[in-house]
Design a protein around this motif. Sequence first.
Motif, PDB file in Angstrom:
ATOM      1  N   SER A 140       9.467  36.570  40.743  1.00  0.00           N
ATOM      2  CA  SER A 140      10.104  35.473  39.999  1.00  0.00           C
ATOM      3  C   SER A 140       9.122  34.839  39.014  1.00  0.00           C
ATOM      4  O   SER A 140       9.516  34.463  37.902  1.00  0.00           O
ATOM      5  CB  SER A 140      10.667  34.416  40.952  1.00  0.00           C
ATOM      6  N   ASP A 141       7.844  34.735  39.386  1.00  0.00           N
ATOM      7  CA  ASP A 141       6.838  34.198  38.463  1.00  0.00           C
ATOM      8  C   ASP A 141       6.644  35.136  37.276  1.00  0.00           C
ATOM      9  O   ASP A 141       6.496  34.692  36.137  1.00  0.00           O
ATOM     10  CB  ASP A 141       5.497  33.987  39.177  1.00  0.00           C
ATOM     11  N   PHE A 142       6.646  36.427  37.545  1.00  0.00           N
ATOM     12  CA  PHE A 142       6.509  37.406  36.473  1.00  0.00           C
ATOM     13  C   PHE A 142       7.702  37.336  35.527  1.00  0.00           C
ATOM     14  O   PHE A 142       7.539  37.317  34.304  1.00  0.00           O
ATOM     15  CB  PHE A 142       6.364  38.815  37.054  1.00  0.00           C
ATOM     16  N   ARG A 143       8.932  37.257  36.074  1.00  0.00           N
ATOM     17  CA  ARG A 143      10.132  37.154  35.230  1.00  0.00           C
ATOM     18  C   ARG A 143      10.096  35.885  34.389  1.00  0.00           C
ATOM     19  O   ARG A 143      10.453  35.904  33.214  1.00  0.00           O
ATOM     20  CB  ARG A 143      11.400  37.219  36.083  1.00  0.00           C
ATOM     21  N   ASP A 144       9.668  34.764  34.983  1.00  0.00           N
ATOM     22  CA  ASP A 144       9.566  33.510  34.227  1.00  0.00           C
ATOM     23  C   ASP A 144       8.573  33.650  33.077  1.00  0.00           C
ATOM     24  O   ASP A 144       8.829  33.185  31.963  1.00  0.00           O
ATOM     25  CB  ASP A 144       9.146  32.353  35.141  1.00  0.00           C
ATOM     26  N   ALA A 145       7.434  34.258  33.340  1.00  0.00           N
ATOM     27  CA  ALA A 145       6.435  34.450  32.292  1.00  0.00           C
ATOM     28  C   ALA A 145       6.951  35.386  31.205  1.00  0.00           C
ATOM     29  O   ALA A 145       6.772  35.123  30.003  1.00  0.00           O
ATOM     30  CB  ALA A 145       5.139  34.993  32.901  1.00  0.00           C
ATOM     31  N   MET A 146       7.619  36.457  31.598  1.00  0.00           N
ATOM     32  CA  MET A 146       8.146  37.419  30.616  1.00  0.00           C
ATOM     33  C   MET A 146       9.259  36.826  29.759  1.00  0.00           C
ATOM     34  O   MET A 146       9.494  37.281  28.648  1.00  0.00           O
ATOM     35  CB  MET A 146       8.639  38.688  31.319  1.00  0.00           C
ATOM     36  N   SER A 147       9.935  35.792  30.258  1.00  0.00           N
ATOM     37  CA  SER A 147      10.991  35.162  29.455  1.00  0.00           C
ATOM     38  C   SER A 147      10.411  34.508  28.205  1.00  0.00           C
ATOM     39  O   SER A 147      11.142  34.218  27.255  1.00  0.00           O
ATOM     40  CB  SER A 147      11.763  34.125  30.281  1.00  0.00           C
ATOM     41  N   LEU A 148       9.099  34.297  28.193  1.00  0.00           N
ATOM     42  CA  LEU A 148       8.442  33.685  27.031  1.00  0.00           C
ATOM     43  C   LEU A 148       7.910  34.719  26.045  1.00  0.00           C
ATOM     44  O   LEU A 148       7.303  34.363  25.040  1.00  0.00           O
ATOM     45  CB  LEU A 148       7.322  32.760  27.502  1.00  0.00           C
ATOM     46  N   LEU A 149       8.170  35.992  26.327  1.00  0.00           N
ATOM     47  CA  LEU A 149       7.824  37.066  25.401  1.00  0.00           C
ATOM     48  C   LEU A 149       9.035  37.318  24.511  1.00  0.00           C
ATOM     49  O   LEU A 149      10.051  37.843  24.971  1.00  0.00           O
ATOM     50  CB  LEU A 149       7.447  38.337  26.168  1.00  0.00           C
ATOM     51  N   THR A 150       8.954  36.912  23.263  1.00  0.00           N
ATOM     52  CA  THR A 150      10.069  37.070  22.332  1.00  0.00           C
ATOM     53  C   THR A 150      10.320  38.553  22.083  1.00  0.00           C
ATOM     54  O   THR A 150       9.386  39.311  21.809  1.00  0.00           O
ATOM     55  CB  THR A 150       9.753  36.367  21.003  1.00  0.00           C
ATOM     56  N   THR A 151      11.598  38.972  22.172  1.00  0.00           N
ATOM     57  CA  THR A 151      11.934  40.383  21.975  1.00  0.00           C
ATOM     58  C   THR A 151      13.187  40.531  21.130  1.00  0.00           C
ATOM     59  O   THR A 151      14.050  39.657  21.099  1.00  0.00           O
ATOM     60  CB  THR A 151      12.195  41.085  23.327  1.00  0.00           C
TER      61      THR A 151
END
Length: 166
Positions: free
Chosen positions: A5-16
Amino acid sequence: MIEASDFRDAMSLLTTAVNVVTTKGSAGAHGFTASAVCSVSDTPPTLLVCMNQTSRSHAHFTDNKTLCVNVLGVQHESLSNTFASKLGSEERFEQGSWTALVTGAPVLEDALVSFDCEIEDIQQVGTHSVFMCRVVAIQQSQQDESLIYFNRAYHQVAQIAEVESA
């Protein structure tokens, strides 16, 4: 250890960029919405596409060994949601205008750009398959506003025309 869940939260801030990835074969046309797409090399032209192995259309992509990455414009937010939904494949393709290039995979006619590809290699990494895809044809439109995904929401990016000073 990093929690999923921490990884998914962090990846949500990677604009794609937002893409609809499609394939077509003996079982019909299939597609899904994807943000995990990137360039690998320009010689030969190669893309990387990631797909969850539990996706109901996963087997169709691995069997067909072809796919098309359709990069979405701002007008395609509804289409993105449709291809991310639980709707069946036939219902998904009722939205949008579709054609084909070299591989036969569905090409969205008004996508910003479509990359028609042959899948050359598939690697299993955790929950996903990583497709290494050789680009065999490209179709570009005149659209200039991209649909992007950032912080779990859609946004848009547009080119700003240069203004000549008088």
